[in-house]
Each structure stands twice: as structure tokens, then as C-alpha cells.
Design an enzyme around this catalytic site. Structure first.
Site, PDB file in Angstrom:
ATOM      1  N   ASP A  48       0.861  -1.168   0.000  1.00  0.00           N
ATOM      2  CA  ASP A  48       0.000   0.000   0.000  1.00  0.00           C
ATOM      3  C   ASP A  48       0.905   1.228   0.000  1.00  0.00           C
ATOM      4  O   ASP A  48       2.042   1.174   0.459  1.00  0.00           O
ATOM      5  CB  ASP A  48      -0.910  -0.012   1.234  1.00  0.00           C
ATOM      6  N   GLY A  60      -0.767   6.319   1.709  1.00  0.00           N
ATOM      7  CA  GLY A  60      -1.759   7.388   1.694  1.00  0.00           C
ATOM      8  C   GLY A  60      -2.743   7.246   2.839  1.00  0.00           C
ATOM      9  O   GLY A  60      -2.983   8.189   3.602  1.00  0.00           O
ATOM     10  N   PHE A  61      -3.263   6.057   2.994  1.00  0.00           N
ATOM     11  CA  PHE A  61      -4.248   5.815   4.052  1.00  0.00           C
ATOM     12  C   PHE A  61      -3.647   6.022   5.437  1.00  0.00           C
ATOM     13  O   PHE A  61      -4.258   6.622   6.319  1.00  0.00           O
ATOM     14  CB  PHE A  61      -4.780   4.394   3.930  1.00  0.00           C
ATOM     15  N   GLN A  76     -11.026   7.187  -6.416  1.00  0.00           N
ATOM     16  CA  GLN A  76     -11.617   7.838  -5.249  1.00  0.00           C
ATOM     17  C   GLN A  76     -12.929   8.506  -5.658  1.00  0.00           C
ATOM     18  O   GLN A  76     -13.512   8.146  -6.661  1.00  0.00           O
ATOM     19  CB  GLN A  76     -10.618   8.848  -4.658  1.00  0.00           C
ATOM     20  N   GLY A 111     -11.430   4.362  -0.454  1.00  0.00           N
ATOM     21  CA  GLY A 111     -12.348   5.336   0.128  1.00  0.00           C
ATOM     22  C   GLY A 111     -13.744   4.840   0.440  1.00  0.00           C
ATOM     23  O   GLY A 111     -14.624   5.626   0.771  1.00  0.00           O
ATOM     24  N   ASP A 129      -8.285  -6.906   0.783  1.00  0.00           N
ATOM     25  CA  ASP A 129      -7.352  -7.085   1.899  1.00  0.00           C
ATOM     26  C   ASP A 129      -7.999  -6.488   3.129  1.00  0.00           C
ATOM     27  O   ASP A 129      -8.905  -5.658   3.030  1.00  0.00           O
ATOM     28  CB  ASP A 129      -6.041  -6.325   1.649  1.00  0.00           C
ATOM     29  N   CYS A 188     -14.006 -26.244   9.697  1.00  0.00           N
ATOM     30  CA  CYS A 188     -12.744 -25.663   9.243  1.00  0.00           C
ATOM     31  C   CYS A 188     -11.633 -26.708   9.172  1.00  0.00           C
ATOM     32  O   CYS A 188     -11.529 -27.582  10.039  1.00  0.00           O
ATOM     33  CB  CYS A 188     -12.330 -24.532  10.181  1.00  0.00           C
ATOM     34  N   CYS A 243      -8.362 -25.943   9.226  1.00  0.00           N
ATOM     35  CA  CYS A 243      -7.085 -25.336   9.616  1.00  0.00           C
ATOM     36  C   CYS A 243      -6.429 -26.081  10.777  1.00  0.00           C
ATOM     37  O   CYS A 243      -7.052 -26.869  11.484  1.00  0.00           O
ATOM     38  CB  CYS A 243      -7.261 -23.859   9.972  1.00  0.00           C
ATOM     39  N   CYS A 299      -8.189 -25.608  14.201  1.00  0.00           N
ATOM     40  CA  CYS A 299      -9.438 -26.353  14.392  1.00  0.00           C
ATOM     41  C   CYS A 299      -9.231 -27.860  14.441  1.00  0.00           C
ATOM     42  O   CYS A 299     -10.021 -28.585  15.040  1.00  0.00           O
ATOM     43  CB  CYS A 299     -10.441 -25.969  13.307  1.00  0.00           C
ATOM     44  N   HIS A 324      -6.402 -19.300  12.213  1.00  0.00           N
ATOM     45  CA  HIS A 324      -7.765 -19.732  11.878  1.00  0.00           C
ATOM     46  C   HIS A 324      -8.526 -18.684  11.077  1.00  0.00           C
ATOM     47  O   HIS A 324      -9.142 -19.001  10.056  1.00  0.00           O
ATOM     48  CB  HIS A 324      -8.573 -20.069  13.126  1.00  0.00           C
TER      49      HIS A 324
END
Length: 375
Positions: free
Chosen positions: A96, A99-100, A193, A220, A270, A308, A310, A313, A339
Site C-alpha cells: 500500500d 496514503g491511508f 476515489q 475510500g 485485503d 474448518c 485449519c 481447528c 484460523h
RNA sequence: GUGGAUGUGGUGUAGUUGGUUAACACGUCAGUUUGUGGCACUGAAGAUCGUGGGUUCGAGUCCCAUCUUCCACC
């Protein structure tokens, strides 16, 4: 045309129009739609690259320009052979732009045409980000996909503010394109944006598409607005994006939003949510949110999620994980993080299958009922 | 036995010269978390101040008795 990243459309769901595809990157292919775990500081918190690859089955991870620039510094990472080498993640990475972060973390910030002056959240020192400096940092980091430097407007913002901000973000995108020096190995994505104003979204998309960047993102949204407004802008904006390039919706991570994003035609999302709520004792499951920290799980010797696959689990009980979280033990955070991330990657694997079956809408409706969402 | 000290929510502590709804930390319970935040944030429950009596318009806060624990001495 960038050589770094390309998109291959495999199938469109006849029920929804959702896209099943592949993003080709220098560090491997990504089967889309995909959820990308966030590794802000060159690590997905508490997990090793091996666990991410083998247990979470992550295909790409996200990292952060702002944080890595401040610490340990982009030059150090460049010296280490780039971010992949530094953190030992061999798959694709997206960074990224910062900016954020500048807007959400910086105490003092001044936005000018040239760029943004901000104070470090670490020590208060002053820094300046411009499209050119951000490109230099992202080039040093060496991620497969790098994001343009943009401004993310808070919700709500006035039409005038949003318009000025969006137009500046577009000008910054052009400057990013001109400053980006490593187009062979890194693909620069533009960020659409325009806040919650459709004409601004349209204008932003049109102008950015003229730059012919290898991919585009929606920024945004998912900034605190009601779900209806989120869906309205998502469904309006996504069709404006090129069909032959990856489409990335930034910052989305609840199961319902991920499914809605896929339905709208988004390829990538994400979010820090799965790892953040893991740190605070909450799990996502096929039957809804489980706050495993709560007292009702004290003597619950069943797994977090019966369905699940994973590591967590398959091996541990809710009672044990609750104990670890209550006792502030690191393993609790690790098991929950693993998980939650696996839950979202498996959710997206399921979405891929349902797209191929042209059945995504039915799946969404069934999922909503089971998870406990209202349609 | 004598002298001294101690006794406040689950735990550890604050509580000015006595004055409205007894504070804090941790713990407990719950909520929050969406391109930042690893031990986060918000909120709630919970003590009538060892017990009994007294002084006072009014006492956790002064007096008496008694009990608890601790220390010292014999």
C-alpha cells in the site's frame, strides 16, 4: 502494457457476473477472487511465511510503505535484497502506498499539491510524502504490485472536499506513473476515489483509466458508512473498471463484504480485520462470529469451527484457546490469527467454486442465513 | 498475658483537619475492531468500609468493646 502483472479471465458467474481469474505476477500466479492477509510491518502478525503458505494457503500478502519507510527504512530493505528476501516470503506481495496511513495515523498532516507533510506515529518526527518519494520507496521495497499515492477521504466528506481530493489523487497518479522506475517487475495500480458521489467516482475512474495502468483499486469505501451506501458505491464503481485488468477493493474483510465484492466483480481484497480481531479474542466461523474470549466457552471442548480444515481447528478446543487469550499467551493470538485467515481464504476458495458453478448468488443467500447476517 | 499495628468490592491499595451517589489498579463480565494499532478501546457489575455499641445534624474518617491477622516483649 506492463510486463509485471497481467490478468486472465477464466469464467464469469452467470448468476452474478462475478469473475474467476488468474493474476500473473513475477512471484507466481494468484487465483482470484482472493483475500490478501495484511503484513503491515513485513510480517503477518505472529505467523511465519511457511504457516501463511501451508496452513493459511495465502497466495499474496500485503505490506505497508508508511510503516516500512519509518522502520526499518526502505533503503535497508533494498540492501537486504528487497522485501521478499528480507521477510522470506516467496510469493507475490502488494504494498500500500501509505496514503491511508498518513491520514489515519499522522498527528499533524498538511496536504498540498506537492504532497503530504506528516508526523511519525513512532517519534513525532516530520516527514514528507509525495508521489515521487512514495514511488522511490515502493521501488526499493520491490513488491509485485505497488499502489499509487492517494488521499482517502473520511466519511462523511462534503462534495467540494471530495471533488478536490479526488482530482488531486488523479494528478498524483500521473506523477506516480512518471516516477515509477521498475515497470518490468512491479505493477503500479491506480486508486479510484470520489467518496460517496457517483459522478465523482465516474470521473475518477475515467481519468485514471486513461493512464492505462496495469490494475485498478477502489479506495475510500468501507470507512464507516452504512452497508447500503457501501454496496451502492461498490456496485456503481466496479463496472467502470477495465475488464482485462485486476480489480482491487481496498480494506474489506468481513465475510459478507467479501462475497458482495466478488459478486460486484472485484478480484482482490485485503483487511487487517481477521488478524486484529484474533488478537482480541474473536474468531470468524461458518456459523458466525465467535467471541471465544467470552465466558460461555470456558468449558467448550469443541473446535472453533467444526467445518474448518485449519491447524487450529484440527488440534485445539475453544476452552483451550479461551484460556490462552485470557492468560495473554502468544499462542492464543497465533492460533486465532491462523484460523481467521484460513477461514477467509477458504471462504474465497468456496466463492471461486461457486462462480465456476454459476451459483454464487445462491451460495451468498445460504451463507448469510447460516452466518447470521440479514439479507 | 502486655504493648503496638492491621482489618475498605475477587486481589492489592486510596480515602485531606468527620460532610452529598467510597476512588484507583488488576481481575471479572460484555461490546467494539474493515487499505494503522500485540497484548487495544468503550462500557458494566461488584465493597456501606471486620463486628457491636457510642459521640455528632452528619463517621470509612473520632470514642468504647470485641474479633482477625501480624510484630515485639514477658
Amino acid at each position: 502494457m506492463s510486463k509485471a502483472v497481467s490478468y486472465e479471465l477464466l469464467h464469469e458467474c452467470k448468476q452474478t457476473g462475478a469473475r474467476r481469474g488468474i493474476i500473473h505476477t513475477p512471484h507466481g500466479d494468484i487465483q482470484t477472487p482472493i483475500f490478501m492477509p495484511v503484513g503491515t510491518q513485513a510480517t503477518v502478525k505472529s505467523l511465519t511465511p511457511e504457516e501463511l503458505k501451508e496452513d493459511v494457503k495465502a497466495q499474496i500478502i500485503l505490506s505497508n510503505t508508511y510503516h516500512l519507510y519509518l522502520r526499518p527504512g526502505n533503503k535497508l530493505i533494498k540492501q537486504a535484497g528487497g522485501l521478499h528476501n528480507f521477510m522470506r516470503w516467496t510469493g507475490p506481495i502488494l504494498t500500500d502506498s501509505g496514503g491511508f496511513q498518513v491520514f489515519s495515523l499522522g498527528d499533524l498532516r498538511t496536504i498540498q499539491e506537492e504532497g503530504v507533510e506528516f508526523k511519525s506515529h513512532l517519534d513525532g518526527s516530520r516527514h514528507f510524502f509525495s508521489p515521487e518519494s512514495v514511488m522511490e520507496i515502493e521501488n526499493d521495497l520491490g513488491a509485485d504490485i505497488i499502489m499509487a499515492f492517494d488521499e482517502c477521504c473520511p466519511y462523511p466528506s462534503t462534495y467540494e472536499y471530495t471533488k478536490n481530493s479526488m482530482e488531486r489523487t488523479t494528478r498524483w497518479a500521473l506523477r506516480c506513473k512518471d516516477a515509477h522506475k521498475n515497470t518490468e517487475k512491479q505493477a503500479l495500480f491506480g486508486i479510484i476515489q470520489g467518496g460517496f458521489y457517483k459522478d465523482l467516482r465516474k470521473k475518477s475512474a475515467e481519468d485514471l483509466i486513461k493512464l492505462d495502468l496495469p490494475g485498478y483499486a477502489i479506495g475510500g469505501i468501507s470507512v464507516g458508512e452504512p452497508k447500503e451506501e457501501f454496496l451502492d458505491i461498490l456496485k456503481y464503481t466496479t463496472p467502470l473498471m477495465p475488464k482485462d485488468k485486476p480489480r482491487y477493493l481496498m480494506g474489506v474483510g468481513t465475510p459478507d463484504y467479501l462475497i458482495e465484492a466478488a459478486i460486484a466483480g472485484i478480484d482482490m481484497c485485503d483487511c487487517v480485520l481477521p488478524t486484529r480481531i484474533a488478537r482480541n479474542g474473536t474468531a470468524m466461523t461458518w456459523n458466525g462470529k465467535v467471541v471465544v474470549r467470552n465466558a460461555i466457552y470456558e468449558k467448550d471442548f469443541s473446535p472453533l469451527d467444526e467445518e474448518c480444515d485449519c491447524y487450529t481447528c484440527k488440534n485445539y478446543t475453544r476452552a483451550y484457546i479461551r484460556h490462552l487469550i485470557k492468560a495473554n499467551e502468544i499462542l492464543g493470538v497465533r492460533l486465532l490469527s491462523l484460523h481467521n485467515l484460513r477461514f477467509l481464504t477458504s471462504l474465497m476458495e468456496r466463492v471461486k467454486i461457486e462462480i465456476e458453478r454459476d451459483n454464487l448468488l445462491n451460495f451468498r443467500n445460504e451463507f448469510y442465513i447460516k452466518y447470521g447476517y440479514e439479507k
